[in-house]
Design a protein around this motif. Structure first.
Motif, PDB file in Angstrom:
ATOM      1  N   ASP A   1       0.846  -1.191   0.000  1.00  9.08           N
ATOM      2  CA  ASP A   1       0.000   0.000   0.000  1.00  9.08           C
ATOM      3  C   ASP A   1       0.881   1.241   0.000  1.00  9.08           C
ATOM      4  O   ASP A   1       2.056   1.182   0.345  1.00  9.08           O
ATOM      5  CB  ASP A   1      -0.906   0.012   1.235  1.00  9.08           C
ATOM      6  CG  ASP A   1      -1.967  -1.063   1.199  1.00  9.08           C
ATOM      7  OD1 ASP A   1      -2.237  -1.613   0.122  1.00  9.08           O
ATOM      8  OD2 ASP A   1      -2.546  -1.350   2.269  1.00  9.08           O
ATOM      9  N   GLY A   2       0.295   2.385  -0.368  1.00  9.11           N
ATOM     10  CA  GLY A   2       1.030   3.644  -0.311  1.00  9.11           C
ATOM     11  C   GLY A   2       0.738   4.517  -1.501  1.00  9.11           C
ATOM     12  O   GLY A   2      -0.204   4.281  -2.268  1.00  9.11           O
ATOM     13  N   PRO A   3       1.540   5.562  -1.678  1.00  5.84           N
ATOM     14  CA  PRO A   3       1.384   6.438  -2.844  1.00  5.84           C
ATOM     15  C   PRO A   3       1.530   5.635  -4.131  1.00  5.84           C
ATOM     16  O   PRO A   3       2.245   4.626  -4.173  1.00  5.84           O
ATOM     17  CB  PRO A   3       2.529   7.448  -2.692  1.00  5.84           C
ATOM     18  CG  PRO A   3       2.937   7.371  -1.255  1.00  5.84           C
ATOM     19  CD  PRO A   3       2.638   5.973  -0.808  1.00  5.84           C
ATOM     20  N   GLY A   4       0.860   6.093  -5.174  1.00  3.62           N
ATOM     21  CA  GLY A   4       0.811   5.356  -6.433  1.00  3.62           C
ATOM     22  C   GLY A   4       2.134   4.855  -6.957  1.00  3.62           C
ATOM     23  O   GLY A   4       2.241   3.722  -7.399  1.00  3.62           O
ATOM     24  N   ALA A   5       3.181   5.680  -6.896  1.00  2.47           N
ATOM     25  CA  ALA A   5       4.477   5.297  -7.445  1.00  2.47           C
ATOM     26  C   ALA A   5       5.176   4.237  -6.609  1.00  2.47           C
ATOM     27  O   ALA A   5       6.118   3.601  -7.082  1.00  2.47           O
ATOM     28  CB  ALA A   5       5.377   6.527  -7.567  1.00  2.47           C
ATOM     29  N   GLN A   6       4.723   4.015  -5.373  1.00  2.81           N
ATOM     30  CA  GLN A   6       5.343   3.019  -4.500  1.00  2.81           C
ATOM     31  C   GLN A   6       4.465   1.782  -4.302  1.00  2.81           C
ATOM     32  O   GLN A   6       4.951   0.739  -3.889  1.00  2.81           O
ATOM     33  CB  GLN A   6       5.658   3.639  -3.141  1.00  2.81           C
ATOM     34  CG  GLN A   6       6.652   4.768  -3.226  1.00  2.81           C
ATOM     35  CD  GLN A   6       6.759   5.538  -1.917  1.00  2.81           C
ATOM     36  OE1 GLN A   6       6.177   5.161  -0.909  1.00  2.81           O
ATOM     37  NE2 GLN A   6       7.501   6.632  -1.956  1.00  2.81           N
ATOM     38  N   ALA A   7       3.183   1.915  -4.554  1.00  2.00           N
ATOM     39  CA  ALA A   7       2.249   0.805  -4.346  1.00  2.00           C
ATOM     40  C   ALA A   7       2.554  -0.326  -5.319  1.00  2.00           C
ATOM     41  O   ALA A   7       3.034  -0.094  -6.424  1.00  2.00           O
ATOM     42  CB  ALA A   7       0.819   1.289  -4.533  1.00  2.00           C
ATOM     43  N   GLN A   8       2.272  -1.562  -4.885  1.00  2.00           N
ATOM     44  CA  GLN A   8       2.507  -2.708  -5.751  1.00  2.00           C
ATOM     45  C   GLN A   8       1.268  -3.597  -5.821  1.00  2.00           C
ATOM     46  O   GLN A   8       0.546  -3.749  -4.842  1.00  2.00           O
ATOM     47  CB  GLN A   8       3.696  -3.522  -5.235  1.00  2.00           C
ATOM     48  CG  GLN A   8       5.000  -2.762  -5.333  1.00  2.00           C
ATOM     49  CD  GLN A   8       6.179  -3.607  -4.907  1.00  2.00           C
ATOM     50  OE1 GLN A   8       6.178  -4.826  -5.051  1.00  2.00           O
ATOM     51  NE2 GLN A   8       7.198  -2.955  -4.395  1.00  2.00           N
ATOM     52  N   PHE A   9       1.059  -4.154  -6.999  1.00  2.00           N
ATOM     53  CA  PHE A   9      -0.021  -5.093  -7.298  1.00  2.00           C
ATOM     54  C   PHE A   9       0.608  -6.367  -7.847  1.00  2.00           C
ATOM     55  O   PHE A   9       1.747  -6.353  -8.298  1.00  2.00           O
ATOM     56  CB  PHE A   9      -0.959  -4.526  -8.365  1.00  2.00           C
ATOM     57  CG  PHE A   9      -1.646  -3.254  -7.996  1.00  2.00           C
ATOM     58  CD1 PHE A   9      -2.910  -3.271  -7.433  1.00  2.00           C
ATOM     59  CD2 PHE A   9      -1.041  -2.024  -8.216  1.00  2.00           C
ATOM     60  CE1 PHE A   9      -3.560  -2.102  -7.094  1.00  2.00           C
ATOM     61  CE2 PHE A   9      -1.680  -0.843  -7.881  1.00  2.00           C
ATOM     62  CZ  PHE A   9      -2.943  -0.884  -7.320  1.00  2.00           C
ATOM     63  N   CYS A  10      -0.174  -7.443  -7.864  1.00  2.00           N
ATOM     64  CA  CYS A  10       0.277  -8.665  -8.514  1.00  2.00           C
ATOM     65  C   CYS A  10      -0.891  -9.229  -9.321  1.00  2.00           C
ATOM     66  O   CYS A  10      -1.782  -9.866  -8.774  1.00  2.00           O
ATOM     67  CB  CYS A  10       0.793  -9.671  -7.488  1.00  2.00           C
ATOM     68  SG  CYS A  10       1.688 -11.038  -8.259  1.00  2.00           S
ATOM     69  N   TYR A  11      -0.889  -8.944 -10.593  1.00  2.00           N
ATOM     70  CA  TYR A  11      -1.896  -9.370 -11.558  1.00  2.00           C
ATOM     71  C   TYR A  11      -3.261  -8.735 -11.281  1.00  2.00           C
ATOM     72  O   TYR A  11      -4.255  -9.421 -11.047  1.00  2.00           O
ATOM     73  CB  TYR A  11      -2.005 -10.902 -11.593  1.00  2.00           C
ATOM     74  CG  TYR A  11      -2.399 -11.454 -12.945  1.00  2.00           C
ATOM     75  CD1 TYR A  11      -1.488 -11.495 -13.984  1.00  2.00           C
ATOM     76  CD2 TYR A  11      -3.673 -11.927 -13.177  1.00  2.00           C
ATOM     77  CE1 TYR A  11      -1.844 -12.003 -15.219  1.00  2.00           C
ATOM     78  CE2 TYR A  11      -4.049 -12.428 -14.408  1.00  2.00           C
ATOM     79  CZ  TYR A  11      -3.118 -12.462 -15.425  1.00  2.00           C
ATOM     80  OH  TYR A  11      -3.481 -12.952 -16.663  1.00  2.00           O
ATOM     81  N   PRO A  12      -3.329  -7.394 -11.308  1.00  2.00           N
ATOM     82  CA  PRO A  12      -4.632  -6.741 -11.152  1.00  2.00           C
ATOM     83  C   PRO A  12      -5.544  -7.087 -12.315  1.00  2.00           C
ATOM     84  O   PRO A  12      -5.092  -7.211 -13.449  1.00  2.00           O
ATOM     85  CB  PRO A  12      -4.282  -5.249 -11.121  1.00  2.00           C
ATOM     86  CG  PRO A  12      -2.978  -5.137 -11.834  1.00  2.00           C
ATOM     87  CD  PRO A  12      -2.258  -6.437 -11.583  1.00  2.00           C
ATOM     88  N   MET A  13      -6.834  -7.233 -11.991  1.00  2.00           N
ATOM     89  CA  MET A  13      -7.792  -7.632 -13.022  1.00  2.00           C
ATOM     90  C   MET A  13      -8.998  -6.693 -13.031  1.00  2.00           C
ATOM     91  O   MET A  13      -8.862  -5.527 -13.350  1.00  2.00           O
ATOM     92  CB  MET A  13      -8.186  -9.092 -12.827  1.00  2.00           C
ATOM     93  CG  MET A  13      -7.021 -10.041 -13.069  1.00  2.00           C
ATOM     94  SD  MET A  13      -7.448 -11.766 -12.974  1.00  2.00           S
ATOM     95  CE  MET A  13      -8.254 -12.017 -14.536  1.00  2.00           C
ATOM     96  N   GLY A  14     -10.191  -7.199 -12.673  1.00  2.00           N
ATOM     97  CA  GLY A  14     -11.411  -6.407 -12.741  1.00  2.00           C
ATOM     98  C   GLY A  14     -11.376  -5.189 -11.829  1.00  2.00           C
ATOM     99  O   GLY A  14     -10.704  -5.185 -10.802  1.00  2.00           O
ATOM    100  N   MET A  15     -12.120  -4.163 -12.229  1.00  2.00           N
ATOM    101  CA  MET A  15     -12.143  -2.909 -11.481  1.00  2.00           C
ATOM    102  C   MET A  15     -13.545  -2.320 -11.483  1.00  2.00           C
ATOM    103  O   MET A  15     -14.328  -2.566 -12.393  1.00  2.00           O
ATOM    104  CB  MET A  15     -11.182  -1.900 -12.114  1.00  2.00           C
ATOM    105  CG  MET A  15      -9.753  -2.378 -12.164  1.00  2.00           C
ATOM    106  SD  MET A  15      -8.625  -1.158 -12.836  1.00  2.00           S
ATOM    107  CE  MET A  15      -9.267  -0.909 -14.473  1.00  2.00           C
ATOM    108  N   ALA A  16     -13.848  -1.528 -10.440  1.00  2.00           N
ATOM    109  CA  ALA A  16     -15.126  -0.820 -10.349  1.00  2.00           C
ATOM    110  C   ALA A  16     -14.872   0.529  -9.689  1.00  2.00           C
ATOM    111  O   ALA A  16     -14.002   0.656  -8.823  1.00  2.00           O
ATOM    112  CB  ALA A  16     -16.136  -1.627  -9.538  1.00  2.00           C
ATOM    113  N   LEU A  17     -15.653   1.513 -10.088  1.00  2.00           N
ATOM    114  CA  LEU A  17     -15.561   2.862  -9.515  1.00  2.00           C
ATOM    115  C   LEU A  17     -16.712   3.107  -8.562  1.00  2.00           C
ATOM    116  O   LEU A  17     -17.852   2.734  -8.857  1.00  2.00           O
ATOM    117  CB  LEU A  17     -15.614   3.914 -10.631  1.00  2.00           C
ATOM    118  CG  LEU A  17     -14.354   4.065 -11.470  1.00  2.00           C
ATOM    119  CD1 LEU A  17     -14.682   4.741 -12.790  1.00  2.00           C
ATOM    120  CD2 LEU A  17     -13.315   4.856 -10.702  1.00  2.00           C
ATOM    121  N   ASP A  18     -16.428   3.760  -7.422  1.00  2.00           N
ATOM    122  CA  ASP A  18     -17.503   4.180  -6.526  1.00  2.00           C
ATOM    123  C   ASP A  18     -17.923   5.599  -6.903  1.00  2.00           C
ATOM    124  O   ASP A  18     -17.280   6.241  -7.753  1.00  2.00           O
ATOM    125  CB  ASP A  18     -17.101   4.028  -5.051  1.00  2.00           C
ATOM    126  CG  ASP A  18     -16.070   5.032  -4.569  1.00  2.00           C
ATOM    127  OD1 ASP A  18     -15.763   6.012  -5.285  1.00  2.00           O
ATOM    128  OD2 ASP A  18     -15.571   4.842  -3.444  1.00  2.00           O
TER     129      ASP A  18
END
Length: 181
Positions: free
Chosen positions: A74-91
């Motif tokens: 977790d953290g600011p966008g440039a430091q955050a990490q994901f592993c195989y992000p897929m589906g997304m939804a907006l609130d």
């Protein structure tokens, strides 16, 4: 407006005449979230890309994630990490909820790119969802999550997770309640 969809090659738009327009090349994606006809988000590699239309030209900027990384950070966008992000939804507030598949988590990304873990695996607790692949908001604000094994989880705004469809071999998952399985 025209419907948008993603393929493993690129985000696309289906035009009124039935033709398919590739929005931008070079962004293999596994999902798409549409904020407006001129703003879409796509997961690509281990990042979340913001794709905007200005003056007839689509431009891509990285909203969050580290190229080539595969971890839960977790953290600011440039430091955050994901592993195989897929589906997304907006609130309604413009926050993006991402099925971070291999990490077994749902990640919340603010419009400014800050990333936090909303549900599933905690970086200090390796209990999580089983490879979430898709997310959508239901009436009442619950987030519905599909998992690779066919399970469907409902996550309340207060982070209570309920298994509402499918089943697991045992009840050792992250669910607070099991309903209708």
């Amino acid at each position: 407006g025209a419907p948008y969809f993603s393929t493993h090659q690129a985000p696309n738009r289906l035009e009124a005449d039935g033709t398919i327009t590739t929005i931008i090349t070079g962004i293999p994606s596994r999902g798409i979230a549409i904020a407006s006809p001129s703003l879409i988000y796509v997961p690509s590699g281990s990042t979340i890309q913001k794709v905007t239309l200005t003056g007839g030209t689509w431009a891509v900027t990285k909203l969050a994630g580290v190229d080539g990384a595969c971890w839960l950070q977790d953290g600011p966008g440039a430091q955050a990490q994901f592993c195989y992000p897929m589906g997304m939804a907006l609130d309604p507030a413009g926050n993006l909820y991402v099925a971070d598949s291999i990490n077994g988590a749902i990640r919340k990304v603010t419009p400014g790119g800050d990333v936090s873990t909303f549900a599933g695996r905690d970086p200090n607790d390796f209990r999580g969802l089983i490879e979430p692949t898709g997310v959508v908001f239901a009436h009442g604000g619950n987030l519905l999550v599909t998992e690779v094994g066919g399970e469907i989880a409902s996550i309340s705004p207060s982070h209570v997770t309920t298994l509402i469809g499918g089943s697991r071999g045992s009840n050792d998952g992250p669910y607070d309640t099991v309903v209708g399985v």
